[in-house]
Design an enzyme around this catalytic site. Structure first.
Site, mmCIF file in Angstrom:
data_model
loop_
_atom_site.group_PDB
_atom_site.id
_atom_site.type_symbol
_atom_site.label_atom_id
_atom_site.label_comp_id
_atom_site.label_asym_id
_atom_site.label_seq_id
_atom_site.Cartn_x
_atom_site.Cartn_y
_atom_site.Cartn_z
ATOM 1 N N GLU A 33 0.859 -1.188 0.000
ATOM 2 C CA GLU A 33 0.000 0.000 0.000
ATOM 3 C C GLU A 33 0.890 1.231 0.000
ATOM 4 O O GLU A 33 1.817 1.323 0.795
ATOM 5 C CB GLU A 33 -0.908 -0.043 1.249
ATOM 6 C CG GLU A 33 -1.673 1.235 1.532
ATOM 7 C CD GLU A 33 -2.565 1.700 0.385
ATOM 8 O OE1 GLU A 33 -3.420 0.919 -0.061
ATOM 9 O OE2 GLU A 33 -2.381 2.854 -0.077
ATOM 10 N N GLY A 39 -6.642 0.774 4.308
ATOM 11 C CA GLY A 39 -8.094 1.000 4.207
ATOM 12 C C GLY A 39 -8.534 1.608 2.895
ATOM 13 O O GLY A 39 -9.725 1.618 2.579
ATOM 14 N N ASP A 308 -12.549 -1.777 -8.170
ATOM 15 C CA ASP A 308 -12.806 -0.643 -9.074
ATOM 16 C C ASP A 308 -11.953 -0.670 -10.340
ATOM 17 O O ASP A 308 -12.276 0.024 -11.303
ATOM 18 C CB ASP A 308 -12.534 0.698 -8.356
ATOM 19 C CG ASP A 308 -13.598 1.023 -7.322
ATOM 20 O OD1 ASP A 308 -14.468 0.172 -7.077
ATOM 21 O OD2 ASP A 308 -13.542 2.141 -6.761
ATOM 22 N N LEU A 315 -18.022 -0.140 -5.940
ATOM 23 C CA LEU A 315 -18.554 -0.206 -4.583
ATOM 24 C C LEU A 315 -17.607 -1.027 -3.719
ATOM 25 O O LEU A 315 -17.107 -2.075 -4.154
ATOM 26 C CB LEU A 315 -19.933 -0.867 -4.584
ATOM 27 C CG LEU A 315 -21.026 -0.134 -5.366
ATOM 28 C CD1 LEU A 315 -22.268 -1.001 -5.495
ATOM 29 C CD2 LEU A 315 -21.369 1.191 -4.669
ATOM 30 N N HIS A 440 -43.279 -6.382 14.555
ATOM 31 C CA HIS A 440 -44.077 -5.163 14.602
ATOM 32 C C HIS A 440 -43.766 -4.418 15.887
ATOM 33 O O HIS A 440 -43.662 -5.040 16.930
ATOM 34 C CB HIS A 440 -45.567 -5.516 14.575
ATOM 35 C CG HIS A 440 -46.450 -4.319 14.712
ATOM 36 N ND1 HIS A 440 -46.642 -3.420 13.675
ATOM 37 C CD2 HIS A 440 -47.171 -3.854 15.764
ATOM 38 C CE1 HIS A 440 -47.468 -2.460 14.096
ATOM 39 N NE2 HIS A 440 -47.801 -2.698 15.347
HETATM 40 P P1 NAD Z 1 -21.600 8.730 -10.640
HETATM 41 O O1 NAD Z 1 -21.163 8.179 -11.923
HETATM 42 O O2 NAD Z 1 -22.483 7.935 -9.757
HETATM 43 O O3 NAD Z 1 -22.334 10.139 -10.876
HETATM 44 C C1 NAD Z 1 -21.735 11.174 -11.608
HETATM 45 C C2 NAD Z 1 -22.782 12.033 -12.250
HETATM 46 O O4 NAD Z 1 -22.147 13.118 -12.902
HETATM 47 C C3 NAD Z 1 -23.607 11.290 -13.290
HETATM 48 O O5 NAD Z 1 -24.969 11.445 -12.983
HETATM 49 C C4 NAD Z 1 -23.207 11.983 -14.587
HETATM 50 O O6 NAD Z 1 -24.278 12.028 -15.515
HETATM 51 C C5 NAD Z 1 -22.823 13.380 -14.112
HETATM 52 N N1 NAD Z 1 -21.959 14.101 -15.035
HETATM 53 C C6 NAD Z 1 -20.932 13.608 -15.762
HETATM 54 N N2 NAD Z 1 -20.372 14.577 -16.532
HETATM 55 C C7 NAD Z 1 -21.067 15.715 -16.273
HETATM 56 C C8 NAD Z 1 -20.970 17.064 -16.759
HETATM 57 N N3 NAD Z 1 -20.046 17.435 -17.653
HETATM 58 N N4 NAD Z 1 -21.855 17.978 -16.296
HETATM 59 C C9 NAD Z 1 -22.777 17.604 -15.394
HETATM 60 N N5 NAD Z 1 -22.914 16.358 -14.896
HETATM 61 C C10 NAD Z 1 -22.057 15.413 -15.326
HETATM 62 O O7 NAD Z 1 -20.253 9.146 -9.895
HETATM 63 P P2 NAD Z 1 -19.914 9.685 -8.445
HETATM 64 O O8 NAD Z 1 -21.098 10.132 -7.681
HETATM 65 O O9 NAD Z 1 -18.796 10.637 -8.672
HETATM 66 O O10 NAD Z 1 -19.358 8.383 -7.745
HETATM 67 C C11 NAD Z 1 -18.253 7.679 -8.311
HETATM 68 C C12 NAD Z 1 -18.327 6.223 -7.996
HETATM 69 O O11 NAD Z 1 -18.203 5.998 -6.608
HETATM 70 C C13 NAD Z 1 -19.636 5.623 -8.434
HETATM 71 O O12 NAD Z 1 -19.396 4.362 -9.005
HETATM 72 C C14 NAD Z 1 -20.407 5.466 -7.159
HETATM 73 O O13 NAD Z 1 -21.301 4.362 -7.175
HETATM 74 C C15 NAD Z 1 -19.306 5.256 -6.130
HETATM 75 N N6 NAD Z 1 -19.754 5.783 -4.843
HETATM 76 C C16 NAD Z 1 -20.688 5.098 -4.158
HETATM 77 C C17 NAD Z 1 -21.173 5.606 -2.966
HETATM 78 C C18 NAD Z 1 -22.203 4.842 -2.231
HETATM 79 O O14 NAD Z 1 -22.381 3.664 -2.515
HETATM 80 N N7 NAD Z 1 -22.903 5.441 -1.287
HETATM 81 C C19 NAD Z 1 -20.728 6.822 -2.482
HETATM 82 C C20 NAD Z 1 -19.792 7.493 -3.218
HETATM 83 C C21 NAD Z 1 -19.314 6.970 -4.399
#
Ligand code: NAD
Length: 461
Positions: A33, A39, A308, A315, A440
């Site tokens: 790492e 982590g 990833d 995820l 419940h």
């Molecule tokens: P995402 O891909 O989920 O969302 C990014 C959004 O940005 C999309 O809706 C896309 O259409 C938009 N976008 C792209 N280019 C754009 C532009 N030029 N102008 C405006 N909008 C634009 O990505 P994220 O939220 O950055 O997350 C990244 C990854 O990390 C994802 O795979 C997500 O599932 C993961 N993640 C998961 C969690 C969770 O499970 N709670 C939390 C954080 C991140």
């Protein structure tokens, strides 16, 4: 030269879980790492710190806006941002040290430094102490992802930043433009909106939360708007620059926006920089991911990849499952991940959670299905909590009744979805879920009622 049976590159949830499982299976295993703390993104600058901020900011928001409805009068509610941020840092510190403890307990050898392939079975690990070479019978690449950049958006590590910076801003910005209405944009947008920022979310698509059930996403958007978030859908960001003391965000065909800070949350990309994959002849796919087969093997027999850096949702828990399946396959010849049973959760308030197929996916695949839904509003526990927004929606196969997808918008959706994941993993039918006794009064009764609704026989509506 040190030699191990297995070396895992990356100590995020995919890598450290793979290393521990490998140790349990009797491998002589090491994990490399580059960061001093173990982590990965999840523990250090992702899932965990963002959840700490979400929890604290929600309490602050509730103390100001919701306690009164419970007859709890609190005056003079004040935000102490430094304490809030320090609490988050303590949680991260404790958990990353916990992983170090698990490595010790399981006898996983730890190398700190940046790993680069010298050959398919040899890594050069570079750190401030110099370069160390390590040999391995097998290597698992679990190097995760990094924030994707966006053409025209000038990240300056200060006013215009990614989620990493947005976890530690030292003051609440007056105004914040969030680029992207995915999980990161909505979670961190919610945090800073609750703490007092005026937040505008720009989304390229005509909807928020791509990949989630579109009906629930529309409902969620209305709820977030009531909370004060502003949305501009169909907004294509062309540039974001710092001009003097403010940020200017240009959108195609619209007036530019001005804000104190900008958060870029337009996706993440696989992190393969500096691994030397090209020297091994390992080519990436069009999205920069490492191609692997169903057992996470690259075209080189001694190199696998998980998490990833390969295809699929980015995820932590997906990476963990792949890490386990990958090392179990190496040891036993068996190892499997059931991708339809991987839940996905967005930790807004209320939360949005889903597992299995969406309606859109079933329609596109021509699968005949029935749906049942049940609102939180008709559930006693939700009323007692004072959190009655949202609903559970269940999709079952029209003929076999097998559960194909479960989608939840509502309080504690992230916990409720676990039952649905178990049901899908066990190949349960809608009737199985509907006939299962649910305590419940609990929110889980909403899941049962939605299952009953797929058969047209919900009780409480
Ligand atoms: P995402 O891909 O989920 O969302 C990014 C959004 O940005 C999309 O809706 C896309 O259409 C938009 N976008 C792209 N280019 C754009 C532009 N030029 N102008 C405006 N909008 C634009 O990505 P994220 O939220 O950055 O997350 C990244 C990854 O990390 C994802 O795979 C997500 O599932 C993961 N993640 C998961 C969690 C969770 O499970 N709670 C939390 C954080 C991140």
């Amino acid at each position: 030269m040190a030699k191990h049976e297995l070396v895992v590159i990356g100590a995020g949830p995919g890598g450290y879980v793979a290393a521990i499982r490998a140790a349990q299976l009797g491998f002589d295993v090491a994990c490399v790492e580059k960061e001093p703390a173990l982590g990965g993104t999840c523990l250090r600058i992702g899932c965990i710190p963002s959840k700490a901020l979400l929890e604290s900011s929600e309490l602050y928001h509730e103390a100001r806006h919701s306690f009164g409805a419970h007859g709890v009068k609190v005056g003079g509610v004040e935000l102490d941002l430094a304490t809030l941020l320090a609490r988050k840092d303590r949680i991260v510190d404790g958990l990353t040290k916990g992983v170090a403890g698990l490595f010790k307990k399981n006898r996983v050898t730890r190398y700190q430094g940046h790993a680069r392939f010298v050959s398919p079975t040899e890594l050069a690990i570079e750190s401030s102490r110099g370069v160390e070479t390590v040999q391995a019978d097998h290597v698992i690449v679990a190097t995760g992802s990094v924030s994707a950049s966006l053409a025209g958006v000038e990240l300056d590590g200060d006013r215009i930043g990614t989620s990493t910076e947005a976890l530690s801003w030292p003051a609440v910005p007056r105004s914040l433009v969030v680029i992207g209405a995915g999980a990161i944009g909505l979670e961190l947008g919610s945090v800073w909106a609750r703490l007092g920022a005026e937040v505008t979310v720009l989304e390229y698509l005509e909807r928020i939360l791509p990949g989630m059930d579109s009906e629930l996403a529309r409902e969620a958007q209305k709820i977030f708007e009531k909370q004060g978030l502003r949305f501009r859908l169909g907004a294509r960001v062309q540039s974001a620059k710092r001009v003097g003391d403010e940020c200017v965000v240009e959108i195609a065909g619209a007036e530019p926006l001005h804000a104190e800070r900008v958060l870029l949350a337009a996706g993440r990309r696989p992190n393969t920089t500096g691994l030397g994959l090209e020297s091994l002849g390992l080519e990436l796919d069009a999205k920069g991911r490492i191609p692997v087969d169903e057992h996470y093997r690259t075209k080189l027999p001694s190199v696998s990849a998980i998490g990833d850096v390969i295809s699929g949702p980015m995820l932590a828990h997906k990476a963990e499952e792949e890490g386990v399946a990958c090392v179990e396959f190496l040891k036993t010849g068996f190892g499997h991940v059931h991708y339809d049973a991987i839940p996905s959760i967005v930790y807004t308030a209320p939360e949005v959670a889903s597992v299995g197929k969406t309606e859109e996916e079933l329609v596109a695949a021509g699968v005949p299905f029935k749906k049942g839904s049940f609102p939180f509003l008709a559930n006693g526990r939700a009323k007692a909590l004072g959190q009655t927004e949202g609903r559970v929606k269940i999709l079952v196969h029209e003929r076999t009744d097998r559960i194909l997808g479960v989608h939840v918008l509502g309080a504690r959706a992230g916990e409720l979805i676990a039952e649905a994941a178990v049901a899908i993993e066990f190949g349960a039918s809608g009737e199985d879920l509907a006939r299962t006794c649910h305590a419940h009064p609990t929110l889980s009764e909403i899941v049962k009622e939605a299952a009953l609704a797929t058969q047209g026989r919900a009780i409480h509506i």
